[in-house]
Scaffold this motif. Sequence first.
Motif, PDB file in Angstrom:
ATOM      1  N   ARG A  63       0.813  -1.077  -0.037  1.00 12.28           N
ATOM      2  CA  ARG A  63       0.196  -0.144  -0.016  1.00 12.28           C
ATOM      3  C   ARG A  63       0.956   1.177  -0.108  1.00 12.28           C
ATOM      4  O   ARG A  63       1.782   1.153   0.786  1.00 12.28           O
ATOM      5  CB  ARG A  63      -0.953  -0.141   1.181  1.00 12.28           C
ATOM      6  CG  ARG A  63      -2.118   1.405   1.293  1.00 12.28           C
ATOM      7  CD  ARG A  63      -2.797   1.199   2.393  1.00 12.28           C
ATOM      8  NE  ARG A  63      -2.024   0.932   3.743  1.00 12.28           N
ATOM      9  CZ  ARG A  63      -2.357  -0.016   4.526  1.00 12.28           C
ATOM     10  NH1 ARG A  63      -3.365  -0.602   4.384  1.00 12.28           N
ATOM     11  NH2 ARG A  63      -1.473  -0.057   5.780  1.00 12.28           N
ATOM     12  N   SER A  64       0.360   2.506  -0.756  1.00  9.18           N
ATOM     13  CA  SER A  64       1.164   3.542  -0.711  1.00  9.18           C
ATOM     14  C   SER A  64       0.847   4.311   0.514  1.00  9.18           C
ATOM     15  O   SER A  64      -0.429   4.319   0.812  1.00  9.18           O
ATOM     16  CB  SER A  64       0.909   4.171  -2.049  1.00  9.18           C
ATOM     17  OG  SER A  64       1.432   5.446  -2.195  1.00  9.18           O
ATOM     18  N   GLU A  65       1.861   4.963   0.938  1.00  8.81           N
ATOM     19  CA  GLU A  65       1.569   5.697   2.366  1.00  8.81           C
ATOM     20  C   GLU A  65       2.745   6.737   2.097  1.00  8.81           C
ATOM     21  O   GLU A  65       3.608   6.709   1.326  1.00  8.81           O
ATOM     22  CB  GLU A  65       1.835   4.709   3.675  1.00  8.81           C
ATOM     23  CG  GLU A  65       1.072   3.743   3.729  1.00  8.81           C
ATOM     24  CD  GLU A  65       1.250   3.200   5.152  1.00  8.81           C
ATOM     25  OE1 GLU A  65       2.348   3.461   5.791  1.00  8.81           O
ATOM     26  OE2 GLU A  65       0.285   2.177   5.436  1.00  8.81           O
ATOM     27  N   GLU A  66       2.183   8.041   2.873  1.00 11.53           N
ATOM     28  CA  GLU A  66       2.985   9.005   2.703  1.00 11.53           C
ATOM     29  C   GLU A  66       3.887   9.168   4.179  1.00 11.53           C
ATOM     30  O   GLU A  66       3.425   8.992   5.152  1.00 11.53           O
ATOM     31  CB  GLU A  66       2.116  10.545   2.784  1.00 11.53           C
ATOM     32  CG  GLU A  66       3.008  11.520   2.474  1.00 11.53           C
ATOM     33  CD  GLU A  66       2.119  12.585   2.035  1.00 11.53           C
ATOM     34  OE1 GLU A  66       1.861  13.465   2.945  1.00 11.53           O
ATOM     35  OE2 GLU A  66       1.343  12.771   0.972  1.00 11.53           O
ATOM     36  N   ASP A  67       5.215   9.274   4.037  1.00 11.72           N
ATOM     37  CA  ASP A  67       5.970   9.536   5.287  1.00 11.72           C
ATOM     38  C   ASP A  67       5.824  10.751   5.833  1.00 11.72           C
ATOM     39  O   ASP A  67       5.305  11.843   5.389  1.00 11.72           O
ATOM     40  CB  ASP A  67       7.368   9.092   5.207  1.00 11.72           C
ATOM     41  CG  ASP A  67       8.378   9.900   4.255  1.00 11.72           C
ATOM     42  OD1 ASP A  67       7.799  10.970   3.970  1.00 11.72           O
ATOM     43  OD2 ASP A  67       9.424   9.499   3.763  1.00 11.72           O
ATOM     44  N   GLU A  68       6.650  11.065   7.134  1.00 13.35           N
ATOM     45  CA  GLU A  68       6.547  12.714   7.672  1.00 13.35           C
ATOM     46  C   GLU A  68       7.239  13.467   6.742  1.00 13.35           C
ATOM     47  O   GLU A  68       6.798  14.716   7.004  1.00 13.35           O
ATOM     48  CB  GLU A  68       7.479  12.200   9.011  1.00 13.35           C
ATOM     49  CG  GLU A  68       8.743  11.932   8.848  1.00 13.35           C
ATOM     50  CD  GLU A  68       9.155  10.546   8.709  1.00 13.35           C
ATOM     51  OE1 GLU A  68      10.384  10.104   8.702  1.00 13.35           O
ATOM     52  OE2 GLU A  68       8.122   9.763   8.899  1.00 13.35           O
TER      53      GLU A  68
END
Length: 100
Positions: A63-68
């Motif tokens: 799954r694509s996620e956005e980091d900090e």
Amino acid sequence: MAENFEDMGADLYTLVDEEGVEQTFELMDTYETDEGELYYALVPYYENPEDMVEADTELVILRSEEDENGEETLASIDDDAEYERIGQIFMDRLSETYEE
């Protein structure tokens, strides 16, 4: 995170696992849900096509996620129901593609 590069038309991603080990994968498909969740279906990449035929290759779904920092990362799916649902979607789509 994923490093995307082109090699003879293949979409390849070099991923680093939790132990710091790099492995290259070939993108087979992407799927975006109505809610905007983006998923990737990948298989391990082998430079020698004969190695891929001989390997017991499994589809990897991330799954694509956005980091900090706002950068895209690919993460494993921990929820079994979500994994099964998305996995079935990819299997159906890939079966249709490769039947032709």
